[in-house]
Motif scaffolding. Structure first.
Motif, PDB file in Angstrom:
ATOM      1  N   VAL B   5       0.876  -1.171   0.000  1.00  9.17           N
ATOM      2  CA  VAL B   5       0.000   0.000   0.000  1.00  9.17           C
ATOM      3  C   VAL B   5       0.909   1.214   0.000  1.00  9.17           C
ATOM      4  CG1 VAL B   5      -1.757   1.255   1.261  1.00  9.17           C
ATOM      5  CG2 VAL B   5      -1.776  -1.220   1.280  1.00  9.17           C
ATOM      6  N   ARG B  28      -7.164   0.297 -12.017  1.00 12.91           N
ATOM      7  CA  ARG B  28      -8.587   0.488 -11.777  1.00 12.91           C
ATOM      8  C   ARG B  28      -8.785   1.350 -10.542  1.00 12.91           C
ATOM      9  NH1 ARG B  28     -10.445  -3.323  -7.921  1.00 12.91           N
ATOM     10  NH2 ARG B  28      -8.617  -4.433  -7.190  1.00 12.91           N
ATOM     11  N   LEU B  29      -9.897   2.072 -10.527  1.00 13.07           N
ATOM     12  CA  LEU B  29     -10.206   2.907  -9.381  1.00 13.07           C
ATOM     13  C   LEU B  29     -10.803   2.018  -8.292  1.00 13.07           C
ATOM     14  CD1 LEU B  29     -10.586   5.815  -8.207  1.00 13.07           C
ATOM     15  CD2 LEU B  29     -12.902   5.689  -9.071  1.00 13.07           C
ATOM     16  N   VAL B  30     -10.215   2.108  -7.106  1.00 10.90           N
ATOM     17  CA  VAL B  30     -10.731   1.288  -6.010  1.00 10.90           C
ATOM     18  C   VAL B  30     -11.763   2.064  -5.209  1.00 10.90           C
ATOM     19  CG1 VAL B  30     -10.109   0.094  -3.902  1.00 10.90           C
ATOM     20  CG2 VAL B  30      -8.662  -0.096  -5.907  1.00 10.90           C
ATOM     21  N   GLN B  31     -11.384   3.240  -4.736  1.00  9.42           N
ATOM     22  CA  GLN B  31     -12.357   4.024  -3.989  1.00  9.42           C
ATOM     23  C   GLN B  31     -11.854   5.436  -3.816  1.00  9.42           C
ATOM     24  OE1 GLN B  31     -12.662   4.399  -0.003  1.00  9.42           O
ATOM     25  NE2 GLN B  31     -10.462   4.549   0.145  1.00  9.42           N
ATOM     26  N   ILE B  32     -12.768   6.326  -3.407  1.00  6.32           N
ATOM     27  CA  ILE B  32     -12.405   7.692  -3.048  1.00  6.32           C
ATOM     28  C   ILE B  32     -13.119   7.987  -1.754  1.00  6.32           C
ATOM     29  CG2 ILE B  32     -12.321  10.074  -3.799  1.00  6.32           C
ATOM     30  CD1 ILE B  32     -13.077   9.131  -6.571  1.00  6.32           C
ATOM     31  N   HIS B  33     -12.398   8.538  -0.777  1.00  9.22           N
ATOM     32  CA  HIS B  33     -13.129   8.944   0.413  1.00  9.22           C
ATOM     33  C   HIS B  33     -12.514  10.184   1.018  1.00  9.22           C
ATOM     34  CE1 HIS B  33     -10.059   6.758   2.841  1.00  9.22           C
ATOM     35  NE2 HIS B  33     -10.424   7.557   3.789  1.00  9.22           N
ATOM     36  N   ILE B  44      -8.760  11.041  -0.236  1.00  3.26           N
ATOM     37  CA  ILE B  44      -7.867   9.937  -0.585  1.00  3.26           C
ATOM     38  C   ILE B  44      -8.445   9.230  -1.793  1.00  3.26           C
ATOM     39  CG2 ILE B  44      -6.839   7.796   0.187  1.00  3.26           C
ATOM     40  CD1 ILE B  44      -6.735   8.812   2.915  1.00  3.26           C
ATOM     41  N   SER B  46      -7.921   6.053  -4.085  1.00  2.00           N
ATOM     42  CA  SER B  46      -7.184   4.783  -4.082  1.00  2.00           C
ATOM     43  C   SER B  46      -7.258   4.167  -5.465  1.00  2.00           C
ATOM     44  CB  SER B  46      -7.774   3.806  -3.084  1.00  2.00           C
ATOM     45  OG  SER B  46      -7.764   4.361  -1.815  1.00  2.00           O
ATOM     46  N   HIS B  52      -1.242  -4.017  -6.231  1.00  2.00           N
ATOM     47  CA  HIS B  52      -0.497  -2.907  -5.659  1.00  2.00           C
ATOM     48  C   HIS B  52      -1.452  -1.731  -5.498  1.00  2.00           C
ATOM     49  CE1 HIS B  52       3.558  -0.682  -5.888  1.00  2.00           C
ATOM     50  NE2 HIS B  52       2.675   0.126  -5.355  1.00  2.00           N
ATOM     51  N   LEU B  53      -1.636  -1.268  -4.277  1.00  2.00           N
ATOM     52  CA  LEU B  53      -2.605  -0.200  -4.011  1.00  2.00           C
ATOM     53  C   LEU B  53      -1.866   1.114  -3.828  1.00  2.00           C
ATOM     54  CD1 LEU B  53      -5.716   0.158  -3.361  1.00  2.00           C
ATOM     55  CD2 LEU B  53      -5.027   0.199  -0.994  1.00  2.00           C
ATOM     56  N   ASN B  55      -2.468   5.072  -2.671  1.00  2.00           N
ATOM     57  CA  ASN B  55      -3.381   6.059  -2.104  1.00  2.00           C
ATOM     58  C   ASN B  55      -2.875   7.438  -2.465  1.00  2.00           C
ATOM     59  OD1 ASN B  55      -5.052   4.244  -0.844  1.00  2.00           O
ATOM     60  ND2 ASN B  55      -3.940   4.287   1.080  1.00  2.00           N
ATOM     61  N   GLU B  57      -3.156  11.113  -1.651  1.00  2.00           N
ATOM     62  CA  GLU B  57      -3.741  11.932  -0.591  1.00  2.00           C
ATOM     63  C   GLU B  57      -3.707  13.381  -0.978  1.00  2.00           C
ATOM     64  OE1 GLU B  57      -2.574   9.391   3.369  1.00  2.00           O
ATOM     65  OE2 GLU B  57      -1.925  11.470   3.185  1.00  2.00           O
ATOM     66  N   TYR B  79     -18.689   7.820  -5.752  1.00  2.00           N
ATOM     67  CA  TYR B  79     -17.865   8.183  -4.598  1.00  2.00           C
ATOM     68  C   TYR B  79     -17.872   9.690  -4.385  1.00  2.00           C
ATOM     69  CZ  TYR B  79     -16.014   3.484  -5.220  1.00  2.00           C
ATOM     70  OH  TYR B  79     -15.886   2.136  -5.356  1.00  2.00           O
TER      71      TYR B  79
ATOM     72  N   ILE C 208     -13.327  -2.666 -15.936  1.00  2.81           N
ATOM     73  CA  ILE C 208     -12.327  -1.842 -15.235  1.00  2.81           C
ATOM     74  C   ILE C 208     -12.824  -0.416 -15.118  1.00  2.81           C
ATOM     75  CG2 ILE C 208      -9.983  -0.984 -15.318  1.00  2.81           C
ATOM     76  CD1 ILE C 208      -9.144  -3.408 -16.766  1.00  2.81           C
ATOM     77  N   ARG C 294      -7.470  -4.728   2.911  1.00  4.33           N
ATOM     78  CA  ARG C 294      -8.291  -5.180   1.790  1.00  4.33           C
ATOM     79  C   ARG C 294      -8.613  -6.646   1.993  1.00  4.33           C
ATOM     80  NH1 ARG C 294      -4.890  -4.093  -3.279  1.00  4.33           N
ATOM     81  NH2 ARG C 294      -3.155  -4.210  -1.818  1.00  4.33           N
ATOM     82  N   ARG C 318     -13.625   3.935   7.506  1.00  3.40           N
ATOM     83  CA  ARG C 318     -14.227   3.985   6.185  1.00  3.40           C
ATOM     84  C   ARG C 318     -14.328   2.571   5.661  1.00  3.40           C
ATOM     85  NH1 ARG C 318     -17.075   5.687   1.831  1.00  3.40           N
ATOM     86  NH2 ARG C 318     -16.012   5.197  -0.108  1.00  3.40           N
ATOM     87  N   ARG C 320     -15.354   0.558   2.257  1.00  2.00           N
ATOM     88  CA  ARG C 320     -15.809   0.615   0.866  1.00  2.00           C
ATOM     89  C   ARG C 320     -16.180  -0.831   0.539  1.00  2.00           C
ATOM     90  NH1 ARG C 320     -14.780  -2.179  -2.908  1.00  2.00           N
ATOM     91  NH2 ARG C 320     -13.075  -1.400  -4.179  1.00  2.00           N
ATOM     92  N   PHE C 324     -20.904  -1.336  -3.315  1.00  2.00           N
ATOM     93  CA  PHE C 324     -20.839   0.091  -3.643  1.00  2.00           C
ATOM     94  C   PHE C 324     -20.137   0.268  -4.979  1.00  2.00           C
ATOM     95  CE2 PHE C 324     -21.413   4.274  -1.728  1.00  2.00           C
ATOM     96  CZ  PHE C 324     -20.689   5.075  -2.592  1.00  2.00           C
TER      97      PHE C 324
END
Lengths: 420, 111, 358
Positions: B5, B28-33, B44, B46, B52-53, B55, B57, B79, C208, C294, C318, C320, C324
């Protein structure tokens, strides 16, 4: 075509097997040893620490330390088991089934039974109907902790015990002993016990051991207290000179003079058993090692005198802080309290006294029983409640005893009789 | 697979460029928060490339307007809308139907 | 052509949780789907700053009923990473076994709901009959059927002894043979195939772009499974990533059925390899730091971000959840579908709306 009959096997098998479902609630639900259900409490072990209250994520549990009660909102509980996990006394368990469904949200309250408070004005033993609670046991004493106060002898319903302070002997007549346990419960030093019979003689005399033994449980040495040792002292700023401690003292060591405003204690007689501490409603008494003169009688006096006026018993002076043990002085006279605008027809003076709310009073008479000076009388037929204001010592026993919370101490016109 | 990460601090100006590069590489887009900080927000983003992630910020103040990245990743709309509704983050350019509300809440509860 | 708007949900026999869609139809074909959420929003993320972090675990478990175990486990995993502690090996294997049992029950639930969606109620009941045996196993070991409350920060609260584990594995043989006949109906039966084949196609590039995760993504040919990251005991266990190139609902069905049989194998391996030892270590003090976890939930990859600042409450929590992420791809596969296929399409993403709207 071949793909159509794939399900036929299942359908045919289903015809000939018994149902896979369970007819709950006619049939009880499946329970395993670990199944989580409603939370139950063993209230006798509970110490009301409130940890379960703090740990509950749904705020379902509430604990009242003063009232010794534990309650749970059944509909809020999510059966997570956090309270069970965190209880330090392990008094919470989970039953195997949920609490039954209901039409309204309800709480369940569990309260610890109080141990009976011994009667204040007499030292009469608790009634036992003469039946033994432990018929196969005999009474023995541990003389290393016994202070020869004689409470056990007073509480014994059959007079099986005798205590001689001067000689230092304690005697039991086991034939007369009912094994009721009254003495065991009443001994302030926990020296008595009922043990299995093992060739104990019928009459036995124990002598106090020569060497002064100190028991770990109490901080009080048993032998005559040398100077500077522990003793009872009074805080006269809160003391109302009611005299309850006088009545509870097993060695009659305390004396209270209301008119003179003094509280005195005979240190030679005092065995520091702590009975007077237990009974004082104002928590004025305490054990201390400071300023204790064990040679004779020690007198504590209020610097402001209690006023006993003509028609009222108004000790308004006790709000002033008085802490030193000085000889008695005459104090300036207190101003007479101003008559309130709600003065009754009898024109009674206003002062500090016991007030009653006749709307809630049920004339049960418990206050009469509890009053140490018998100042209260209740006439059920006439629906009246009367108090002798001069006899009332404002000890507050009636306030504590009233089941309807009708009594209180307040600044009121001091009437003598109230009717519904 | 190693659990990597990575955290990269960026500013609002370079956000769009980073995201375009990531999309071009097949991430690929994992999330936004959003996190609430004392006087603003920390967003953030992600992104994952395989396992491999990464972030990204971004610390912004309450009034900063952030451009939506839904041009590159259409999935970002949900998101960003959540952030706008719950936190009150100002995001411009979300092509979502204005009739769509994610949460029926009054005001911005997590502001 | 005239358009009709049909409201779908929030109450619908096929939906496990409430979601509302306004379907814009042109003569039985869906042109547009306008979603409306927020029926089960409970503000769980905000609650994290108000509850002691130890007690919040029980709230996290109750975000969703179906995915409950892995929510609790991920929370504990995140807290353990913040504290920097390593839980005992036995606890890791126990967690793995419960994870896979949770995946089994969730996929069997989904199979049943899918069958219900295209009207094959008998198949629905048969899937759930097998699922009951899994739930009985979970209840025997943890005390609850769905919400197990067995995770603690520092390990697990209950142990499964050799007898219990071997008893479970023995039941698997019978269940596997029953499931083989059942899944043959799903995959080979003509009527079922007619409902599933080439319905709700999501190409690889779209998967994707639209953020699909989990079996949705794997059914479009993308080979990613978060279990390969090696959390809990997955590092020691041999398993393949199950993918399919069909990109349609049938492919998703294949992937999930493949995962069911794979779960049986994973549990068998874990039971064979589980070491002895303690199951929990005590963790004291307040957490300080942040962690990103994860996990592969039954529905896909879930990401947990936890931030703690040294007090009893977490500063930010948080979640996810996979649904979602999948919701957007749902909104993209609906246009062009037949009206009668709408319940089916909603189910192919395996919707867990409680998770979506914590």
């Amino acid at each position: 075509m071949a793909g159509i009959f794939k399900f036929t096997k299942f359908a045919l098998r289903n015809l000939f097997t018994k149902p896979a479902t369970r007819a709950y609630p006619s049939v009880p639900a499946r329970q395993t040893p670990r199944t989580r259900g409603a939370v139950q409490v063993n209230i006798d072990d509970c110490i009301f620490c409130g940890l379960c209250n703090r740990r509950c994520p749904a705020d379902a549990i509430s604990v009242d330390r003063a009232a010794k009660s534990w309650s749970i909102k059944r509909m809020s509980c999510v059966q997570c088991g956090n309270c069970v996990l965190n209880c330090p006394k392990k008094c919470l368990t989970m039953e195997g089934a949920y609490s039954a469904p209901a039409c309204e949200k309800r709480s369940e309250l569990f309260r610890k039974k109080e141990s009976p408070i011994p009667a204040v004005h007499t030292l009469a033993p608790a009634p036992t109907d003469g039946k033994a609670i432990a018929p196969d046991r005999v009474l023995v004493i541990d003389m290393t902790s016994c202070v020869l106060c004689g409470l056990c002898a007073r509480r014994c319903p059959t007079g099986a015990l005798s205590v001689d302070r001067k000689a230092g002997i304690w005697t039991v007549d086991r034939a007369a002993c009912l094994q009721c346990g009254n003495c065991v419960n009443g001994c302030p030093k926990k020296s008595l016990a009922l043990v299995p019979e093992n060739g104990h003689p019928q009459v036995e005399t124990y002598t106090r051991s020569a060497a002064p033994a100190t028991s770990e449980k109490t901080e009080t040495p048993i032998t005559a207290q040398p100077k500077g040792e522990i003793g009872i002292t009074v805080d006269l700023s809160t003391c109302i000179l009611c005299g309850l401690c006088v009545r509870r003292c097993p060695t009659s060591a305390i004396a209270v003079d209301r008119k003179a405003g003094t509280w005195s204690i005979n240190r030679q007689s005092c065995v520091v058993c702590g009975n007077c501490l237990d009974v004082c409603h104002k928590h004025s008494l305490s054990k201390t090692t400071e300023g204790i003169d064990t040679s004779g009688i020690q007198v504590y006096a209020k610097t402001v005198e209690l006023k006993a006026e003509a028609t009222s018993a108004a000790p308004a002076a006790k709000s002033e802080p008085v802490v030193e043990a000085t000889p008695v002085e005459t104090a300036p006279q207190l101003p007479a309290p101003a008559p309130s605008s709600e003065a009754s027809a009898t024109d009674a003076p206003v002062g500090n006294g016991i007030a009653i709310d006749m709307d809630t009073c049920v004339l049960c008479g418990l206050c009469v029983k509890k009053c140490p000076t018998s100042a209260i009388t209740v006439d059920r037929a006439a629906k009246s409640w009367s108090i002798d204001r001069e006899g009332c010592v404002l000890c507050g026993s009636c306030i504590t005893a009233c089941p309807k919370k009708s009594l209180s101490e307040a600044e009121i016109p001091l009437l003598k009789t109230y009717t519904k | 697979m190693p659990n990597i990460v990575e955290t990269v601090s960026i500013g609002p100006a370079v956000l769009k460029r980073y995201i375009k590069e990531a999309a071009a590489e097949g991430c690929r887009l994992v999330q936004i928060h959003a996190n609430r900080t004392r006087d603003g927000y920390q967003l953030i983003y992600s992104i994952a490339s395989g396992y491999h992630l990464i972030n990204l910020e971004m610390v912004i103040s309450e009034d900063t307007e952030v451009e939506s990245i839904s041009g590159t990743y259409p999935a970002a709309q949900l998101y960003e809308q959540e952030m706008a509704e719950l936190f009150g983050v100002k995001i411009v350019g979300i092509p979502e139907d204005p009739r769509v509300k994610l949460y029926h809440v009054q005001g911005h509860p997590m502001k | 052509m005239k358009r009709t708007i049909v409201p779908f949900g929030p109450q619908h026999p096929v939906l496990p949780e409430p979601i509302h869609l306004d379907l814009v139809l042109e003569d039985e074909k869906v042109v547009e789907a306008i979603p409306s959420f927020g029926f089960v929003h409970r503000g769980m993320e905000d609650l994290a700053s108000k509850r002691d972090f130890n007690d919040y675990l029980y709230v996290v478990e109750r975000i969703c009923g179906i995915c409950s175990y892995m929510h609790g486990m991920s929370y504990c995993e995140g807290a353990e990473r913040i504290f920097g502690v390593e839980i005992p090996d036995r606890a890791k294997y126990l967690r793995t076994i419960w994870c896979e049992l949770s995946r089994l029950h969730s996929h069997l639930l989904w199979l049943g709901l899918l069958a219900d969606a295209f009207g094959f109620e008998a198949l629905f009941m048969q899937s759930w009959r097998i699922r009951e045996k899994i739930l009985d196993m979970v209840e025997d070991s943890t005390g609850g059927r769905l919400i197990s409350s067995v995770n603690l920060i520092g390990g697990v609260a209950r142990d499964m002894d050799r007898e219990m584990l071997d008893g479970f594995v023995k039941q698997f043989d019978k269940m596997e043979s029953e499931l083989r006949s059942l899944t043959k109906v799903f995959l080979k039966d003509t009527t079922v195939r007619a409902r599933l084949f080439e319905v709700g196609v999501l190409t690889k590039t779209d998967a994707i772009l639209y953020g699909a995760v989990g079996p949705m993504m794997r059914a479009s040919g993308i080979e990613l499974d978060t279990r390969k990251l090696g959390y809990a005991a997955y590092g020691d266990i041999d398993f393949d990533i199950i993918t399919s190139n069909g990109c349609d609902s049938l492919a998703r069905c294949e992937v999930r059925i493949g995962e069911i049989f794979q779960s049986f194998n994973i549990i068998r391996q874990a039971v064979a390899k589980i070491p002895d030892g303690e199951i929990c270590i005590s963790v004291k003090g307040n957490p300080k730091g942040e962690a990103t976890v994860r996990m592969e939930q039954p529905r896909g990859e879930a990401l947990y971000y936890m931030k703690a600042n040294g007090t009893r409450n977490l500063e930010r929590f948080r979640v996810r959840t996979p649904t979602f992420s999948n919701i957007y791809s749902l909104l993209k596969i609906l246009p062009g579908a037949q009206f009668a296929d709408v319940p089916l399409l909603i189910l192919t993403i395996d919707p867990c709306i409680s998770c979506t709207e914590r």
